[in-house]
Design a protein around this motif. Structure first.
Motif, PDB file in Angstrom:
ATOM      1  N   LYS A  83       0.845  -1.281  -0.018  1.00 61.00           N
ATOM      2  CA  LYS A  83       0.050   0.067   0.152  1.00 61.00           C
ATOM      3  C   LYS A  83       0.994   1.201  -0.025  1.00 61.00           C
ATOM      4  O   LYS A  83       1.886   1.215   0.536  1.00 61.00           O
ATOM      5  CB  LYS A  83      -0.855  -0.075   1.293  1.00 61.00           C
ATOM      6  N   ARG A  84       0.392   2.424  -0.766  1.00 62.00           N
ATOM      7  CA  ARG A  84       1.312   3.466  -0.611  1.00 62.00           C
ATOM      8  C   ARG A  84       0.784   4.352   0.451  1.00 62.00           C
ATOM      9  O   ARG A  84      -0.303   5.093   0.507  1.00 62.00           O
ATOM     10  CB  ARG A  84       0.943   4.274  -2.141  1.00 62.00           C
ATOM     11  N   LEU A  85       1.615   4.651   1.451  1.00 59.80           N
ATOM     12  CA  LEU A  85       1.579   5.544   2.349  1.00 59.80           C
ATOM     13  C   LEU A  85       2.590   6.669   2.472  1.00 59.80           C
ATOM     14  O   LEU A  85       3.926   6.113   2.571  1.00 59.80           O
ATOM     15  CB  LEU A  85       1.607   4.640   3.812  1.00 59.80           C
ATOM     16  N   ARG A  86       2.057   7.875   2.613  1.00 65.11           N
ATOM     17  CA  ARG A  86       3.398   8.861   2.678  1.00 65.11           C
ATOM     18  C   ARG A  86       4.141   8.693   1.745  1.00 65.11           C
ATOM     19  O   ARG A  86       5.300   8.995   1.841  1.00 65.11           O
ATOM     20  CB  ARG A  86       3.947   8.838   3.915  1.00 65.11           C
ATOM     21  N   ASP A  89      13.176   5.131  -8.761  1.00 64.16           N
ATOM     22  CA  ASP A  89      12.796   4.576  -7.529  1.00 64.16           C
ATOM     23  C   ASP A  89      11.362   4.151  -7.594  1.00 64.16           C
ATOM     24  O   ASP A  89      10.435   4.819  -8.027  1.00 64.16           O
ATOM     25  CB  ASP A  89      12.908   5.594  -6.594  1.00 64.16           C
ATOM     26  N   ARG A  90      10.972   2.777  -6.789  1.00 68.15           N
ATOM     27  CA  ARG A  90       9.587   2.436  -7.124  1.00 68.15           C
ATOM     28  C   ARG A  90       8.646   3.067  -6.240  1.00 68.15           C
ATOM     29  O   ARG A  90       7.616   3.155  -6.485  1.00 68.15           O
ATOM     30  CB  ARG A  90       9.443   1.024  -6.400  1.00 68.15           C
ATOM     31  N   ASN A  91       9.040   3.801  -5.194  1.00 74.18           N
ATOM     32  CA  ASN A  91       8.094   5.024  -4.596  1.00 74.18           C
ATOM     33  C   ASN A  91       7.697   5.928  -5.418  1.00 74.18           C
ATOM     34  O   ASN A  91       6.878   6.891  -5.012  1.00 74.18           O
ATOM     35  CB  ASN A  91       8.816   5.493  -3.180  1.00 74.18           C
ATOM     36  N   HIS A  92       8.232   6.361  -6.710  1.00 72.03           N
ATOM     37  CA  HIS A  92       7.820   7.361  -7.466  1.00 72.03           C
ATOM     38  C   HIS A  92       6.932   7.181  -8.662  1.00 72.03           C
ATOM     39  O   HIS A  92       6.677   8.059  -9.315  1.00 72.03           O
ATOM     40  CB  HIS A  92       9.417   7.838  -8.235  1.00 72.03           C
ATOM     41  N   ILE A  93       6.304   5.883  -8.519  1.00 67.22           N
ATOM     42  CA  ILE A  93       5.143   5.615  -9.321  1.00 67.22           C
ATOM     43  C   ILE A  93       4.049   5.344  -8.555  1.00 67.22           C
ATOM     44  O   ILE A  93       3.776   4.805  -7.664  1.00 67.22           O
ATOM     45  CB  ILE A  93       5.678   4.525 -10.613  1.00 67.22           C
ATOM     46  N   VAL A  94       3.056   5.657  -9.551  1.00 68.31           N
ATOM     47  CA  VAL A  94       1.551   5.338  -9.163  1.00 68.31           C
ATOM     48  C   VAL A  94       0.688   5.035 -10.417  1.00 68.31           C
ATOM     49  O   VAL A  94       1.266   5.108 -11.587  1.00 68.31           O
ATOM     50  CB  VAL A  94       0.873   6.709  -8.821  1.00 68.31           C
ATOM     51  N   CYS A  95      -0.342   4.435 -10.022  1.00 67.64           N
ATOM     52  CA  CYS A  95      -1.357   3.671 -11.093  1.00 67.64           C
ATOM     53  C   CYS A  95      -1.728   5.061 -11.978  1.00 67.64           C
ATOM     54  O   CYS A  95      -1.885   6.313 -11.470  1.00 67.64           O
ATOM     55  CB  CYS A  95      -2.541   3.287 -10.504  1.00 67.64           C
ATOM     56  N   ALA A  96      -1.273   5.169 -13.373  1.00 62.36           N
ATOM     57  CA  ALA A  96      -2.048   5.992 -14.209  1.00 62.36           C
ATOM     58  C   ALA A  96      -3.447   6.004 -14.320  1.00 62.36           C
ATOM     59  O   ALA A  96      -4.060   5.260 -14.129  1.00 62.36           O
ATOM     60  CB  ALA A  96      -1.393   5.580 -15.635  1.00 62.36           C
ATOM     61  N   TRP A 144       6.011   2.711  -0.415  1.00 60.38           N
ATOM     62  CA  TRP A 144       5.149   1.461  -0.791  1.00 60.38           C
ATOM     63  C   TRP A 144       5.476   0.676   0.203  1.00 60.38           C
ATOM     64  O   TRP A 144       6.859   0.428   0.849  1.00 60.38           O
ATOM     65  CB  TRP A 144       5.295   0.650  -2.029  1.00 60.38           C
ATOM     66  N   VAL A 145       4.620   0.415   1.262  1.00 54.97           N
ATOM     67  CA  VAL A 145       4.938  -0.281   2.405  1.00 54.97           C
ATOM     68  C   VAL A 145       4.014  -1.518   2.524  1.00 54.97           C
ATOM     69  O   VAL A 145       3.058  -1.824   1.760  1.00 54.97           O
ATOM     70  CB  VAL A 145       4.824   0.443   3.879  1.00 54.97           C
ATOM     71  N   GLU A 146       4.593  -2.763   3.286  1.00 55.00           N
ATOM     72  CA  GLU A 146       3.507  -3.961   3.340  1.00 55.00           C
ATOM     73  C   GLU A 146       2.710  -3.537   4.506  1.00 55.00           C
ATOM     74  O   GLU A 146       3.057  -3.275   5.628  1.00 55.00           O
ATOM     75  CB  GLU A 146       4.266  -5.026   3.542  1.00 55.00           C
ATOM     76  N   VAL A 147       1.300  -3.772   4.459  1.00 57.38           N
ATOM     77  CA  VAL A 147       0.509  -3.620   5.505  1.00 57.38           C
ATOM     78  C   VAL A 147      -0.363  -4.895   5.758  1.00 57.38           C
ATOM     79  O   VAL A 147      -0.801  -5.463   4.617  1.00 57.38           O
ATOM     80  CB  VAL A 147      -0.570  -2.335   5.434  1.00 57.38           C
TER      81      VAL A 147
END
Length: 176
Positions: free
Chosen positions: A37-40, A159-166, A43-46
């Motif tokens: 899940k993307r938090l702040r 960085d994988r944290n720099h992408i989101v769903c289009a 991407w972290v495992e929740v």
């Protein structure tokens, strides 16, 4: 004979309700889901309830007193159809239990939130705002994406944290 019923809980109180029902000699079951899940911005495992605000409890109707359930900390009430508590069809809860990963004690979702070919938007960095095609994770928190730059397809690692769903549109995002 025990029958599974559904308990409606207070918001974000599923674990509290499960714990308190177990203390009262009920047999509760709270299926959990582990997912990225993307938090702040990362991407972290929740680990979250599979069914938010609901959990299952095994009840022996006619033998057990159901009145303490309603006053249990974290519980709103049993889910009911009219005056009778709703029951879960036989085998449903057992199949949920069997589908859990025994090591994690929860249901698992793929570790990478994107699959090859998914359209993504770069949210940060020098390519911020550009749509791309997800290609693959490359390790150490980076991913490879395909960008359409100056009429050519370029494979770029970011960085994988720099992408989101289009956002979904009717036009292709870039390279095919």
């Amino acid at each position: 004979m025990k029958t599974w019923s559904v308990v409606f809980t207070k918001p974000r109180q599923e674990a509290v309700a499960r714990e308190n029902l177990a203390r009262q000699a009920f047999l509760p079951y709270l299926p959990m889901l582990k997912q990225p899940k993307r938090l702040r911005g990362r991407w972290v495992e929740v680990v979250e309830p599979l069914f938010p605000r609901y959990l299952f409890v095994a009840l022996d109707f006619g033998v057990q007193d159901l009145s303490p359930i309603r006053s249990t900390l974290g519980v709103v009430d049993l889910v009911r159809f009219g005056p009778e508590p709703a029951t879960v069809p036989e085998g449903i809860v057992e199949s949920l239990m069997a589908a859990e990963d025994p090591a994690a004690a929860c249901h698992l979702v793929r570790a990478e939130p994107f699959q090859k070919g998914d359209r993504v938007t770069i949210a940060a960095g020098p390519f911020a705002g550009i749509e791309a095609i997800f290609e693959a994770p490359t390790g150490k928190g980076r991913v490879a994406v395909l960008l359409d730059l100056l009429g050519r397809v370029a494979r770029v690692q970011i960085d994988r944290n720099h992408i989101v769903c289009a956002p979904s549109t009717s036009q292709p995002a870039g390279p095919a």
